[in-house]
Design a protein around this motif. Structure first.
Motif, mmCIF file in Angstrom:
data_model
loop_
_atom_site.group_PDB
_atom_site.id
_atom_site.type_symbol
_atom_site.label_atom_id
_atom_site.label_comp_id
_atom_site.label_asym_id
_atom_site.label_seq_id
_atom_site.Cartn_x
_atom_site.Cartn_y
_atom_site.Cartn_z
ATOM 1 N N TYR A 1 -6.160 -3.997 -7.176
ATOM 2 C CA TYR A 1 -6.328 -4.107 -5.721
ATOM 3 C C TYR A 1 -7.406 -5.128 -5.315
ATOM 4 O O TYR A 1 -8.131 -4.912 -4.361
ATOM 5 C CB TYR A 1 -6.696 -2.736 -5.115
ATOM 6 N N ARG A 2 -7.496 -6.259 -6.014
ATOM 7 C CA ARG A 2 -8.483 -7.274 -5.608
ATOM 8 C C ARG A 2 -7.861 -8.209 -4.580
ATOM 9 O O ARG A 2 -6.840 -8.832 -4.869
ATOM 10 C CB ARG A 2 -8.874 -8.124 -6.825
ATOM 11 N N PHE A 3 -8.495 -8.332 -3.439
ATOM 12 C CA PHE A 3 -7.920 -9.215 -2.413
ATOM 13 C C PHE A 3 -8.955 -9.897 -1.541
ATOM 14 O O PHE A 3 -8.667 -10.875 -0.861
ATOM 15 C CB PHE A 3 -6.963 -8.400 -1.505
ATOM 16 N N LEU A 4 -10.212 -9.393 -1.530
ATOM 17 C CA LEU A 4 -11.164 -9.824 -0.499
ATOM 18 C C LEU A 4 -11.511 -11.310 -0.606
ATOM 19 O O LEU A 4 -11.532 -12.021 0.413
ATOM 20 C CB LEU A 4 -12.431 -8.958 -0.559
ATOM 21 N N ASP A 5 -11.769 -11.811 -1.834
ATOM 22 C CA ASP A 5 -12.155 -13.230 -1.970
ATOM 23 C C ASP A 5 -11.036 -14.122 -1.434
ATOM 24 O O ASP A 5 -11.287 -15.078 -0.698
ATOM 25 C CB ASP A 5 -12.432 -13.583 -3.437
ATOM 26 N N GLU A 6 -9.797 -13.793 -1.815
ATOM 27 C CA GLU A 6 -8.673 -14.626 -1.368
ATOM 28 C C GLU A 6 -8.475 -14.527 0.144
ATOM 29 O O GLU A 6 -8.150 -15.511 0.810
ATOM 30 C CB GLU A 6 -7.403 -14.210 -2.125
ATOM 31 N N LEU A 7 -8.706 -13.327 0.687
ATOM 32 C CA LEU A 7 -8.565 -13.148 2.140
ATOM 33 C C LEU A 7 -9.572 -14.033 2.880
ATOM 34 O O LEU A 7 -9.223 -14.710 3.863
ATOM 35 C CB LEU A 7 -8.782 -11.673 2.509
ATOM 36 N N MET A 8 -10.819 -14.036 2.396
ATOM 37 C CA MET A 8 -11.843 -14.842 3.073
ATOM 38 C C MET A 8 -11.522 -16.332 2.919
ATOM 39 O O MET A 8 -11.714 -17.113 3.859
ATOM 40 C CB MET A 8 -13.236 -14.504 2.518
ATOM 41 N N HIS A 9 -11.002 -16.700 1.759
ATOM 42 C CA HIS A 9 -10.623 -18.100 1.551
ATOM 43 C C HIS A 9 -9.510 -18.503 2.532
ATOM 44 O O HIS A 9 -9.582 -19.563 3.171
ATOM 45 C CB HIS A 9 -10.175 -18.273 0.089
ATOM 46 N N LEU A 10 -8.501 -17.640 2.644
ATOM 47 C CA LEU A 10 -7.354 -17.945 3.520
ATOM 48 C C LEU A 10 -7.742 -18.025 4.991
ATOM 49 O O LEU A 10 -7.065 -18.677 5.789
ATOM 50 C CB LEU A 10 -6.276 -16.855 3.369
ATOM 51 N N THR A 11 -8.830 -17.343 5.370
ATOM 52 C CA THR A 11 -9.233 -17.322 6.788
ATOM 53 C C THR A 11 -10.491 -18.175 7.007
ATOM 54 O O THR A 11 -11.219 -17.954 7.979
ATOM 55 C CB THR A 11 -9.490 -15.869 7.250
#
Ligand SMILES: NC(=O)c1ccc[n+]([C@@H]2O[C@H](COP(=O)([O-])OP(=O)(O)OC[C@H]3O[C@@H](n4cnc5c(N)ncnc54)[C@H](OP(=O)(O)O)[C@@H]3O)[C@@H](O)[C@H]2O)c1
Length: 322
Positions: A193-203
């Motif tokens: 369930y790792r998603f935070l780094d990619e989410l911040m990158h995408l936004t």
């Protein structure tokens, strides 16, 4: 008639098919319906295990939604015999016939397939997309478990309202399902369930304005961390277990908000389910709302349907046919 019984709370092996009992004759304000298809939902699994806020003691017949035809109507009911109807929030729907309050049903066009006529997940997607924020074009929204039934429908609804949508899922195959639902970006959060780094990158480091978290324990803390200033995280499920408590002080810096909700509250007012169902049927007729792929199981294989949902290999709707 046939009906599935949860004989004891626990695993899917406790689901058994019972035959022979007769459906109750409808009292005033009720209808007796012959079931064409009964939807299988994640909530049925929580109830079978005895988890969550809606727990009921065994034995009971699971199932919350279905589609069928009116066989008999009690006094004061205007629905004609033979009318095709859908319902949600009627516990005991894993059965070949069922008596229910007439105000829980909505008349259906004959043209809808059983998969299109099972409205629980779409009604959930409708309240989630409309009750928490007046979505503006360009709003950034995160949808967890976006390849699931609610997830695919919520992505479509948010896109219809003009949002930029990122969905999470656990495999490359399911990522294709999320893209097909129209998501602008997909994060494969894998089994950890790792998603935070990619989410911040995408936004571009901003985070999202709105986040829908049906996964719970494994994702809710990073979901809140991934909010933009003034953003809101909506807890709407516990697929991995209940979300941990969060101290409001942790929301101070970014002025973020936490909300929770249940479809049962958002269909509780008279006519509310019928109004949401009308929007869903319009969306299907207009062609922008596509119900997820569906798989039918004989009612006797309800336990297999539960096992398949719990394995996380399914994407879309599962339903039982008598
Ligand atoms: N609040 C409400 O009103 C409301 C109404 C309906 C449903 N719900 C909740 O919304 C969630 C989705 O419902 P649904 O009908 O769309 O279910 P679904 O189609 O079975 O999808 C559930 C998805 O959850 C993901 N998941 C993440 N962790 C999981 C775990 N530990 N075990 C099993 N699945 C896991 C899986 O996707 P990945 O493999 O991609 O992670 C799975 O595909 C459920 O938690 C359900 O209880 C809430």
């Amino acid at each position: 008639m046939q009906r599935v019984i949860v004989q004891a709370l626990g695993g899917p092996e406790h689901l058994a098919l019972e035959t022979g009992a007769a459906a109750a004759a409808p009292a005033a304000g009720e209808v007796l319906v012959d079931v064409e298809a009964a939807g299988v939902n994640f909530l049925d699994i929580n109830l079978r295990k005895g988890n969550g806020v809606h727990a009921v003691p065994a034995p009971f017949t699971p199932g919350l939604e279905g589609v069928g035809r009116v066989r008999a109507a009690g006094a004061g009911v205007a629905l004609p015999i033979g009318q095709r109807v859908a319902w949600i929030n009627v516990q005991g729907s894993y059965a070949s016939a069922l008596t229910m309050p007439a105000d829980r049903v909505v008349p259906l066009p004959e043209s809808l397939t059983p998969a299109q006529a099972l409205l629980f997940q779409a009604t959930t997607a409708h309240y989630l997309a409309t009750e928490y924020r007046a979505i503006q074009p360009g709003d950034r929204v995160l949808v967890h478990a976006a390849a699931g039934g609610v997830g695919q429908l919520l992505v479509q609804w948010l896109k219809h309202l003009g949002a930029w949508v990122v969905g999470t899922t656990s495999s490359a195959d399911k990522a294709e399902v999320v893209r097909a639902a129209g998501a602008d970006a997909v994060i494969n959060y894998g089994r950890d369930y790792r998603f935070l780094d990619e989410l911040m990158h995408l936004t571009d480091g901003h985070g999202v304005d709105l986040a829908f978290d049906s996964v719970g324990a494994a994702t809710f803390v990073p979901t809140v961390k991934g909010l933009a200033r003034g953003g809101m995280a909506v807890s709407c499920g516990v697929s991995s277990g209940p979300a941990p408590a969060i101290n409001p002080a942790e929301l101070t810096h970014a002025c973020t908000r936490i909300a929770a909700g249940s479809v049962f509250s958002y269909i509780a007012r008279p006519g509310e389910f019928q109004a949401r169902a009308a929007r869903i049927i319009e969306g299907i007729a207009a062609g922008w709302l596509r119900m997820p792929e569906a798989t039918a199981y004989p009612m006797a294989r309800a336990a297999d349907a539960h096992r398949d949902i719990e394995s996380r290999q399914t994407h879309g709707k599962l339903y039982l046919v008598p």
